[in-house]
Design a protein around this motif. Structure first.
Motif, PDB file in Angstrom:
ATOM      1  N   SER A   1       0.900  -1.308  -0.032  1.00 53.13           N
ATOM      2  CA  SER A   1       0.152  -0.103   0.028  1.00 53.13           C
ATOM      3  C   SER A   1       0.838   1.233  -0.017  1.00 53.13           C
ATOM      4  N   SER A   2       2.160   1.295   0.387  1.00 55.08           N
ATOM      5  CA  SER A   2       2.832   2.497   0.385  1.00 55.08           C
ATOM      6  C   SER A   2       3.715   2.678  -0.591  1.00 55.08           C
ATOM      7  N   VAL A   3       4.384   1.619  -1.415  1.00 55.94           N
ATOM      8  CA  VAL A   3       5.465   1.954  -2.200  1.00 55.94           C
ATOM      9  C   VAL A   3       4.905   2.901  -3.515  1.00 55.94           C
ATOM     10  N   GLY A   4       3.700   2.827  -3.868  1.00 56.17           N
ATOM     11  CA  GLY A   4       3.102   4.131  -4.803  1.00 56.17           C
ATOM     12  C   GLY A   4       3.302   5.426  -4.399  1.00 56.17           C
ATOM     13  N   ALA A   5       3.206   5.827  -2.849  1.00 54.28           N
ATOM     14  CA  ALA A   5       3.603   6.914  -2.364  1.00 54.28           C
ATOM     15  C   ALA A   5       4.929   7.320  -2.484  1.00 54.28           C
ATOM     16  N   ASP A   6       5.712   6.221  -2.357  1.00 59.52           N
ATOM     17  CA  ASP A   6       7.090   6.234  -2.148  1.00 59.52           C
ATOM     18  C   ASP A   6       7.696   6.784  -3.674  1.00 59.52           C
ATOM     19  N   LEU A   7       7.051   6.182  -4.689  1.00 61.07           N
ATOM     20  CA  LEU A   7       7.274   6.729  -6.134  1.00 61.07           C
ATOM     21  C   LEU A   7       7.045   8.110  -6.481  1.00 61.07           C
ATOM     22  N   VAL A   8       5.643   8.353  -6.145  1.00 62.48           N
ATOM     23  CA  VAL A   8       5.225   9.825  -6.410  1.00 62.48           C
ATOM     24  C   VAL A   8       6.152  11.012  -5.664  1.00 62.48           C
ATOM     25  N   ASN A   9       6.258  10.527  -4.380  1.00 60.23           N
ATOM     26  CA  ASN A   9       7.011  11.563  -3.588  1.00 60.23           C
ATOM     27  C   ASN A   9       8.494  11.722  -4.014  1.00 60.23           C
ATOM     28  N   HIS A  10       9.272  10.626  -4.361  1.00 61.77           N
ATOM     29  CA  HIS A  10      10.509  10.565  -4.793  1.00 61.77           C
ATOM     30  C   HIS A  10      10.646  11.570  -6.239  1.00 61.77           C
ATOM     31  N   CYS A  11       9.609  11.279  -6.948  1.00 56.53           N
ATOM     32  CA  CYS A  11       9.567  12.026  -8.204  1.00 56.53           C
ATOM     33  C   CYS A  11       9.445  13.421  -7.986  1.00 56.53           C
TER      34      CYS A  11
ATOM     35  N   VAL B   1      -1.212   0.777  -7.625  1.00 57.73           N
ATOM     36  CA  VAL B   1      -1.658   2.070  -8.221  1.00 57.73           C
ATOM     37  C   VAL B   1      -2.538   2.884  -7.499  1.00 57.73           C
ATOM     38  N   GLY B   2      -3.044   2.359  -6.463  1.00 60.01           N
ATOM     39  CA  GLY B   2      -4.150   3.127  -5.856  1.00 60.01           C
ATOM     40  C   GLY B   2      -3.261   3.853  -4.826  1.00 60.01           C
ATOM     41  N   GLY B   3      -2.174   3.497  -4.462  1.00 56.19           N
ATOM     42  CA  GLY B   3      -1.218   4.239  -3.720  1.00 56.19           C
ATOM     43  C   GLY B   3      -0.642   5.526  -4.535  1.00 56.19           C
ATOM     44  N   VAL B   4      -0.293   5.079  -5.683  1.00 59.03           N
ATOM     45  CA  VAL B   4       0.325   6.138  -6.351  1.00 59.03           C
ATOM     46  C   VAL B   4      -1.096   7.430  -6.653  1.00 59.03           C
ATOM     47  N   ALA B   5      -2.204   6.802  -7.089  1.00 60.95           N
ATOM     48  CA  ALA B   5      -3.119   7.824  -7.438  1.00 60.95           C
ATOM     49  C   ALA B   5      -3.406   8.599  -6.100  1.00 60.95           C
ATOM     50  N   ALA B   6      -3.377   8.014  -4.640  1.00 61.75           N
ATOM     51  CA  ALA B   6      -3.635   8.684  -3.364  1.00 61.75           C
ATOM     52  C   ALA B   6      -2.429   9.820  -3.157  1.00 61.75           C
ATOM     53  N   ALA B   7      -1.333   9.572  -3.605  1.00 59.74           N
ATOM     54  CA  ALA B   7      -0.286  10.507  -3.400  1.00 59.74           C
ATOM     55  C   ALA B   7      -0.397  11.346  -4.322  1.00 59.74           C
ATOM     56  N   CYS B   8      -0.641  11.225  -5.485  1.00 62.81           N
ATOM     57  CA  CYS B   8      -0.848  12.420  -6.527  1.00 62.81           C
ATOM     58  C   CYS B   8      -2.145  13.319  -6.095  1.00 62.81           C
ATOM     59  N   GLY B   9      -2.971  12.524  -5.467  1.00 60.16           N
ATOM     60  CA  GLY B   9      -4.324  13.404  -5.009  1.00 60.16           C
ATOM     61  C   GLY B   9      -3.787  14.253  -4.102  1.00 60.16           C
ATOM     62  N   GLU B  10      -3.014  13.718  -2.904  1.00 56.84           N
ATOM     63  CA  GLU B  10      -2.690  14.721  -1.680  1.00 56.84           C
ATOM     64  C   GLU B  10      -1.865  15.720  -2.233  1.00 56.84           C
ATOM     65  N   ALA B  11      -0.790  15.445  -3.503  1.00 56.84           N
ATOM     66  CA  ALA B  11       0.017  16.497  -3.869  1.00 56.84           C
ATOM     67  C   ALA B  11      -0.690  17.413  -4.976  1.00 56.84           C
TER      68      ALA B  11
END
Length: 359
Positions: free
Chosen positions: A81-91, A123-133
């Motif tokens: 659940s967390s690696v998607g946010a890792d990816l978004v925040n790193h970039c 991908v849900g984690g990616v989307a959540a991090a994108c939404g937060e940003a």
């Protein structure tokens, strides 16, 4: 005898389609008026009209990166659940250091065999991090490639595109000797150094709570989400009750190469970073890895962020004001003055107070 099928060769097209159906709502939740079209198009469409009208001299800033072998830790404990946010925040942090605000993001998830629920969670984690940003997850790719990837493992990469006014570009060219270096704390290893860390933790119980880690497990510490520093930078460059934006002269995202290879990337000729490691406290996972793995301090500096995810160079007169603004962000790891810019004088571009004291 029936003919060969793609599924016989190890590729399940329907599994890929099911993964897309499962993630569709999460992805579309990140779309605003600037996103044209929906999930499934050959290419993502983003209308720049509203953005360009607010930027006098627009410069697009783009970066591609991955989570690396942190995904193997996630696989070992079944936590995706967390690696998607890792990816978004790193970039986000990669383009942030040049002063860019992110516009949209694209992801790439690949494995030997697709598990739709697993992929949808990532991908849900990616989307959540994108939404937060506040950025759009514009599109991506889900690939099943038997024979290329090891069964049970995931490859996760992303591309981000942002924008900055050329007059506000942060490139380190204005850094001067005497400037202060602020360090913003990391939440852990972020997304680098995991090949070394995994070698150290091999044979250890990843799920057991450990007093040396403040009651967390190794899995908790190693999977701590990569911090996004965008909210901190927004505070620095905004007008505030204390006056104009802080004069940010250079920023360093401490990623692969740690405190050795990253700081020189923003230095003008003749300048060097001088860092005092006694001025910050790193998360306990770093001490644990160094002790258990017998990792020399010099190697730790080269492999890990050592507790600092972002370095910010400001003139001395702006340091206190910058720290006060960052401190106003509730829940953020600590920040402080961790060094200064000094004359290089033929020495290394990054110097450490502890090394000089031991001579």
């Amino acid at each position: 005898m029936s003919g060969a099928t793609y599924r016989d060769a190890g590729v399940d097209i329907e599994a890929g389609n099911r993964a897309v159906r499962l993630m569709k709502a999460a992805v579309e939740a990140t779309h605003g008026p600037a996103v044209l079209g929906g999930v499934g198009a050959f290419g993502g469409l983003f209308d720049l009209g509203g953005v360009l009208g607010r930027v006098a001299r627009p410069v697009l800033v783009a970066s591609t990166d991955g989570v690396g072998t942190k995904t193997r830790v996630a696989a070992a404990v079944g936590r995706w659940s967390s690696v998607g946010a890792d990816l978004v925040n790193h970039c986000i942090d990669d383009i942030l250091v040049q002063g860019a605000r992110p516009l949209f993001f694209l992801d790439y998830v690949a494995s030997a065999r697709l598990q739709p629920e697993q992929i949808a969670t990532i991908v849900g984690g990616v989307a959540a991090a994108c939404g937060e940003a506040g950025i759009a997850l514009l599109g991506g790719e889900t690939a099943e490639m038997p024979g290329v990837y090891v069964p049970g493992e995931i490859d996760l990469c992303g591309t981000i595109v942002g924008i900055v006014d050329r007059e506000q570009l942060v490139d380190g060219s204005r850094i001067e000797v005497g400037d202060f270096v602020l360090g913003l704390g990391s939440t852990g290893l972020h997304t680098n150094g995991y090949s070394l860390a995994r070698r150290v933790v091999q044979g250890h119980d990843l799920e057991a709570a450990r007093e040396s880690l403040g009651g967390a497990s190794l899995a908790d510490a190693l999977l701590a989400v990569h911090r996004s520093y965008a909210p901190d930078f927004e505070r620095l460059r905004a007008d505030g009750p204390d006056g104009d934006p802080v004069d940010v002269r250079g920023m360093v995202h401490v990623t692969g190469g740690g405190l050795i290879d990253n700081p020189p990337r923003v230095l003008p000729d003749g300048a060097a970073f001088w860092l005092d490691e006694s001025r910050w406290i790193a998360p306990p996972i770093f001490d644990w890895l160094g002790r258990e793995g017998g990792i020399a301090r010099a190697e730790q500096r080269h492999a890990f962020n050592c507790g600092l995810g972002l370095l910010v160079v400001v003139p001395e007169h702006d340091a206190d004001r910058a720290l006060a603004r960052i401190a106003a962000r509730s829940g953020a790891p600590s920040a402080g003055v961790v060094g200064r810019i000094v004359a290089r004088d033929g020495g290394a571009p990054v110097r450490f107070a502890a090394d000089e004291a031991s001579r």
